[in-house]
Design a protein around this motif. Structure first.
Motif, PDB file in Angstrom:
ATOM      1  N   THR A 110      -0.845  -0.729  -6.660  1.00 12.48           N
ATOM      2  CA  THR A 110      -2.039   0.086  -6.467  1.00 12.48           C
ATOM      3  C   THR A 110      -1.692   1.466  -5.924  1.00 12.48           C
ATOM      4  OG1 THR A 110      -3.415  -1.859  -6.061  1.00 12.48           O
ATOM      5  CG2 THR A 110      -4.245   0.250  -5.242  1.00 12.48           C
ATOM      6  N   LEU A 111      -0.733   1.496  -4.986  1.00 11.39           N
ATOM      7  CA  LEU A 111      -0.363   2.765  -4.353  1.00 11.39           C
ATOM      8  C   LEU A 111       0.714   3.523  -5.116  1.00 11.39           C
ATOM      9  CD1 LEU A 111      -0.255   1.688  -0.594  1.00 11.39           C
ATOM     10  CD2 LEU A 111      -2.139   2.720  -1.863  1.00 11.39           C
TER      11      LEU A 111
ATOM     12  N   PHE B 148      -1.725   3.920   8.282  1.00 11.46           N
ATOM     13  CA  PHE B 148      -1.313   3.310   7.015  1.00 11.46           C
ATOM     14  C   PHE B 148      -0.641   1.965   7.249  1.00 11.46           C
ATOM     15  CE2 PHE B 148       1.842   2.459   3.763  1.00 11.46           C
ATOM     16  CZ  PHE B 148       1.090   2.550   2.606  1.00 11.46           C
TER      17      PHE B 148
ATOM     18  N   ASP C 241      -8.213   7.648  -1.176  1.00  9.50           N
ATOM     19  CA  ASP C 241      -7.930   6.717  -2.263  1.00  9.50           C
ATOM     20  C   ASP C 241      -6.958   5.618  -1.866  1.00  9.50           C
ATOM     21  OD1 ASP C 241      -9.583   8.118  -3.931  1.00  9.50           O
ATOM     22  OD2 ASP C 241      -7.968   9.391  -4.692  1.00  9.50           O
ATOM     23  N   THR C 242      -6.194   5.828  -0.767  1.00 13.80           N
ATOM     24  CA  THR C 242      -5.206   4.819  -0.373  1.00 13.80           C
ATOM     25  C   THR C 242      -5.629   4.043   0.866  1.00 13.80           C
ATOM     26  OG1 THR C 242      -3.983   6.403   0.991  1.00 13.80           O
ATOM     27  CG2 THR C 242      -3.320   6.206  -1.311  1.00 13.80           C
TER      28      THR C 242
ATOM     29  N   LEU D 109      -6.900   1.137   2.702  1.00 11.58           N
ATOM     30  CA  LEU D 109      -6.988  -0.271   2.326  1.00 11.58           C
ATOM     31  C   LEU D 109      -8.127  -0.968   3.053  1.00 11.58           C
ATOM     32  CD1 LEU D 109      -3.176  -1.035   2.360  1.00 11.58           C
ATOM     33  CD2 LEU D 109      -4.604  -0.292   0.467  1.00 11.58           C
TER      34      LEU D 109
ATOM     35  N   VAL E  47       4.512   8.125   3.596  1.00 11.26           N
ATOM     36  CA  VAL E  47       3.489   7.923   2.578  1.00 11.26           C
ATOM     37  C   VAL E  47       2.200   8.605   3.015  1.00 11.26           C
ATOM     38  CG1 VAL E  47       2.130   6.224   1.335  1.00 11.26           C
ATOM     39  CG2 VAL E  47       4.496   5.720   1.931  1.00 11.26           C
TER      40      VAL E  47
ATOM     41  N   VAL F 101      -1.655   9.372   3.475  1.00  9.01           N
ATOM     42  CA  VAL F 101      -2.847   8.530   3.462  1.00  9.01           C
ATOM     43  C   VAL F 101      -4.031   9.398   3.075  1.00  9.01           C
ATOM     44  CG1 VAL F 101      -4.345   7.057   4.832  1.00  9.01           C
ATOM     45  CG2 VAL F 101      -1.891   7.047   5.248  1.00  9.01           C
TER      46      VAL F 101
END
Length: 267
Positions: free
Chosen positions: A226-227, A205, A175-176, A178, A170, A172
């Motif tokens: 969200t992701l 992440f 925007d991602t 957290l 995924v 990072v």
């Protein structure tokens, strides 16, 4: 031997399966296939009844695999053999399902090898499991009237493995994020996560994922939404990261000052 449980609704006695595979998957399948093909009554197909260039006798599945891998075996021969294998698996399940996976092992190994490049042993095991389970589920649904049966089975298995691999790569981006690891919201658990990231035990992440869903009580479903990721894939990734983190704590590779807090069932 792989642990396989079957749930066959009465209305569809040969199509629905629930399968649980032992983690040592490919080697276990290979050993089991060889055991099934030993002795006076090996697991075999009738080459005389099938025809299409197969030897006119009973062919143990270990020998069948070698025949199908030989350059002299054309598409018609391979499709005829796979049509019989899948029909037997749909009808009888159990040993024949393992037999199908065993005959397909060379192709499945290539798929898994491609998908598992630059992944950890734990991630490779997850990808392997998803590839094999995807292959087994495809046995119930593959259209036997269309050509290139094995190729289509492997494509379906590959897609299942790709879903698992996407959970491990995924990207990072701002925007991602957290919560920023450089400025944790406070408390020793955040320091432990930062230490684990610095040592390469978990990724940034994964630390953010654990911190948000375990320490800040944000629902994992909300994070997945969200992701734009699948809930199951995200849950599996968090579980693998937490397993590495627990091992690192027990090994003393990261700070043990908060070891007691990690034993909380909520973690």
């Amino acid at each position: 031997m792989p642990r396989i449980s079957y749930d066959r609704p009465e209305a569809h006695p040969t199509t629905a399966r629930t399968i649980t595979w032992d983690p040592s998957l490919l080697d276990t399948v290979e050993r089991t296939l060889r055991q099934l093909c030993e002795g006076p009554a090996p697991l075999a197909i009738d080459g005389k009844a099938i025809g299409n260039g197969l030897p006119a006798r009973l062919i143990p599945l270990t020998e069948l695999r070698a025949i199908l891998l030989h350059p002299s075996a054309d598409r018609t021969t391979r499709d005829a053999a796979w049509r019989e294998l899948i029909t037997q698996a749909r009808t009888y399940g159990d040993a024949w399902t393992i037999g199908c996976v065993g005959v397909a092992l060379p192709g499945l190994r290539r798929v898994i090898s491609t998908l598992s490049r630059a992944t950890s042993a734990t991630d490779r095991a997850d990808i392997t499991a998803d590839v094999v389970i995807g292959f087994v589920h495809a046995l119930d649904n593959i259209d036997l009237d269309r050509p290139r049966i094995m190729l289509r089975l492997c494509r379906t298995a590959r897609k299942a493995g790709q879903r698992a691999r996407r959970a491990d790569v995924v990207p990072v981006s701002p925007d991602t994020i957290l919560w920023p690891m450089s400025a944790p919201p406070g408390g020793h658990p955040d320091l432990l996560l930062a230490d684990a990231v610095e040592q390469g035990i978990i990724t940034t992440f994964e630390a953010q994922l654990i911190g948000t869903t375990r320490l800040e009580d944000v629902n994992l479903t909300d994070v997945a939404d969200t992701l734009g990721l699948g809930y199951d894939a995200l849950r599996k990734r968090r579980s693998r990261a937490e397993a590495r983190l627990r091992d690192a704590i027990l090994d003393g590779r990261v700070s043990t000052k908060i070891h007691d807090s990690m034993s909380d069932p909520a973690f």
